[in-house]
Design an enzyme around this catalytic site. Structure first.
Site, PDB file in Angstrom:
ATOM      1  N   GLU A 167       0.872  -1.184  -0.022  1.00 38.27           N
ATOM      2  CA  GLU A 167      -0.077   0.024   0.076  1.00 38.27           C
ATOM      3  C   GLU A 167       0.807   1.192   0.199  1.00 38.27           C
ATOM      4  O   GLU A 167       0.908   1.840   0.875  1.00 38.27           O
ATOM      5  CB  GLU A 167      -0.931  -0.022   1.200  1.00 38.27           C
ATOM      6  N   GLU A 351      -5.947  -8.160  -0.319  1.00 43.54           N
ATOM      7  CA  GLU A 351      -6.448  -7.849   1.137  1.00 43.54           C
ATOM      8  C   GLU A 351      -7.938  -7.477   0.574  1.00 43.54           C
ATOM      9  O   GLU A 351      -8.252  -6.913  -0.047  1.00 43.54           O
ATOM     10  CB  GLU A 351      -5.837  -6.570   1.730  1.00 43.54           C
TER      11      GLU A 351
END
EC number: 3.2.1.21
Length: 443
Positions: A167, A351
């Site tokens: 991320e 995720e």
């Protein structure tokens, strides 16, 4: 659950994910200090000033935790490697105990038939490097490359995939412009440089691993679908800027070797000199792409300096993170990613999950809301596959309730409940539902 393994291609990978600082217990095993320790020690940054000193004590309980992964019927386990556990000062002397831990961890996955999916950086920058400017300092790309070489020389022969950085938006924008995570900076110049250097580090780590003869290398991007609050030109422009900052900057850099003009309008004056020269390193070929998806944002024009975006509270049901539940966004991103960025490259949902209260009652944790969340998002994955998108796997966040960064231990994402006083693990109803869905038809 209505969906099960048989509803997906035979080679489809089901997994679950965690990260080092959130579960391991950073006070164990000779790990060095991180900027998250510093951030948590600063009043007002983290709920109750909680940190990752103990977390879930995965450092000592990893065998028990991996048994939970295997017994649920998962194929793979996505984990991260703590830079400060391996190199306590970020550079120089290696902590042998830290490397030994990851060696044991990978072997334990393989012993249970689990494919190891590694991430090299999930936000825990060594404090010694933060002192040198951290992600604002161009040298971090070389520091990260050196760490990558140390870690992958030890375990790179046994991991199936590696992503350098989890991320990058959180590493750069959230942490250096919005100040919501460590190091908690609110400065556009710092943010612009972090936005570039995080991708430069990704490129350098990828180059190092290719040099070691490794394959299975990818990138993991968190994405939020950007909806304009209304049909006005201002709202559409605000949503486009948000989409550029959050989603297109990082994918554009990695897969197209370019940054979106709508973001360069605000960031280019603050970027390092000759940043364009770094794009070949940043955009070298990858083997797969990972998408972390949780929610959407509703955007309106704001006041003040660029980017002048306001978030509007949406009308959809929300999780305990106050994030809207919008599964359709996952399908939209899977299709857009394949069409605009990755082509035939394999895509993984690396995720997806939700936070809730999840209090045990008589030794059981009922979480039908999480089962519904998972099933609705898996349904969108099925639709993407049916439309020809090369989605090859889906990873639940998270295996365990854990340290949820600035929210401390309040937000529970786990399939397994953790009592943070006793550290007892209790599989939730969602764990059992997935276990049934994944094992009933598993050959």
């Amino acid at each position: 659950m209505l969906l099960s393994r048989k509803d997906f291609p035979e080679d489809f990978i089901f997994g679950t994910a965690t990260s080092s600082y959130q579960i391991e217990g950073h006070s164990f095993g000779g790990a060095g200090r991180t900027h998250w320790d510093d951030f948590a020690d600063t009043p007002g940054n983290v709920v109750r000033a909680e940190n990752g000193d103990i977390a879930c004590d995965h450092y000592h309980r990893y065998a028990e935790d991996l048994d939970l992964v295997a017994n649920a019927g998962f194929d793979a386990y996505r984990f991260s490697i703590s830079w400060a556990r391996v190199l306590p000062e970020g550079r120089g002397a290696v902590n042998a105990e830290g490397l030994d831990f990851y060696d044991r961890l990978v072997d334990a996955m393989l012993e249970r038939g689990l494919s190891p999916y590694a991430t090299l950086y999930h936000w825990e920058l060594p404090s010694a490097l933060a002192d040198l400017g951290g992600w604002r300092n161009r040298d971090i790309a070389q520091w990260f490359g050196d760490f990558t070489e140390v870690a992958m020389k030890r375990i790179g022969d046994r991991v199936d995939t590696v992503a350098p950085i989890n991320e990058p938006w959180c590493v750069a924008w959230l942490s250096h412009f919005l100040g919501g995570q460590a190091p908690g900076i609110r400065d556009i110049r710092a943010a612009a440089r972090a936005m570039h250097h995080v991708l430069l580090a990704h490129g350098r780590a990828t180059e190092v691993m290719r040099g070691l003869g490794m394959n299975g290398l990818g990138g993991v991007f968190n994405l939020e679908w950007a909806h304009p609050a209304d049909d006005s030109e201002g709202a559409r422009a605000a949503a486009a800027r948000y989409d550029g900052l959050y989603n297109r900057w990082f994918m554009g850099g990695v897969f197209r070797g370019e940054y979106p003009e709508i973001v360069l309008e605000g960031l280019e004056p603050h970027l390092p000199a000759n940043w364009q020269d770094d794009m070949p390193l940043i955009s070298q070929p990858l083997d797969w792409c990972g998408i972390n998806y949780y929610t959407r944002k509703v955007l309106a024009p704001g006041t003040g300096p660029w980017p002048a975006i306001d978030e509007v509270r949406g009308i959809l049901p929300k999780t305990y993170m106050d994030w809207e539940i919008y599964p359709e966004g996952l399908l939209q991103f899977l299709e857009r990613t394949a069409t605009e960025y990755t082509g035939e490259l394999p895509i993984y949902v690396t995720e997806n999950g939700m936070a809730s209260h999840d209090d045990p009652v008589a030794g059981e944790v009922e979480d039908p809301h999480r089962i519904a969340y998972i099933e609705s998002h898996l349904a969108e994955v099925r639709r993407a596959i049916a439309r020809g998108v090369p989605v090859k796997g889906y990873f639940l966040w998270s295996l365990l309730d854990n340290y949820e960064w600035s929210f401390g231990y309040d937000k529970r994402f786990g399939l397994v409940h953790v009592d943070f006083d006793t550290l007892a693990r209790t599989p939730k109803a969602s764990y059992h539902a997935l276990q049934q869905a994944l094992t009933e038809s598993k050959a």
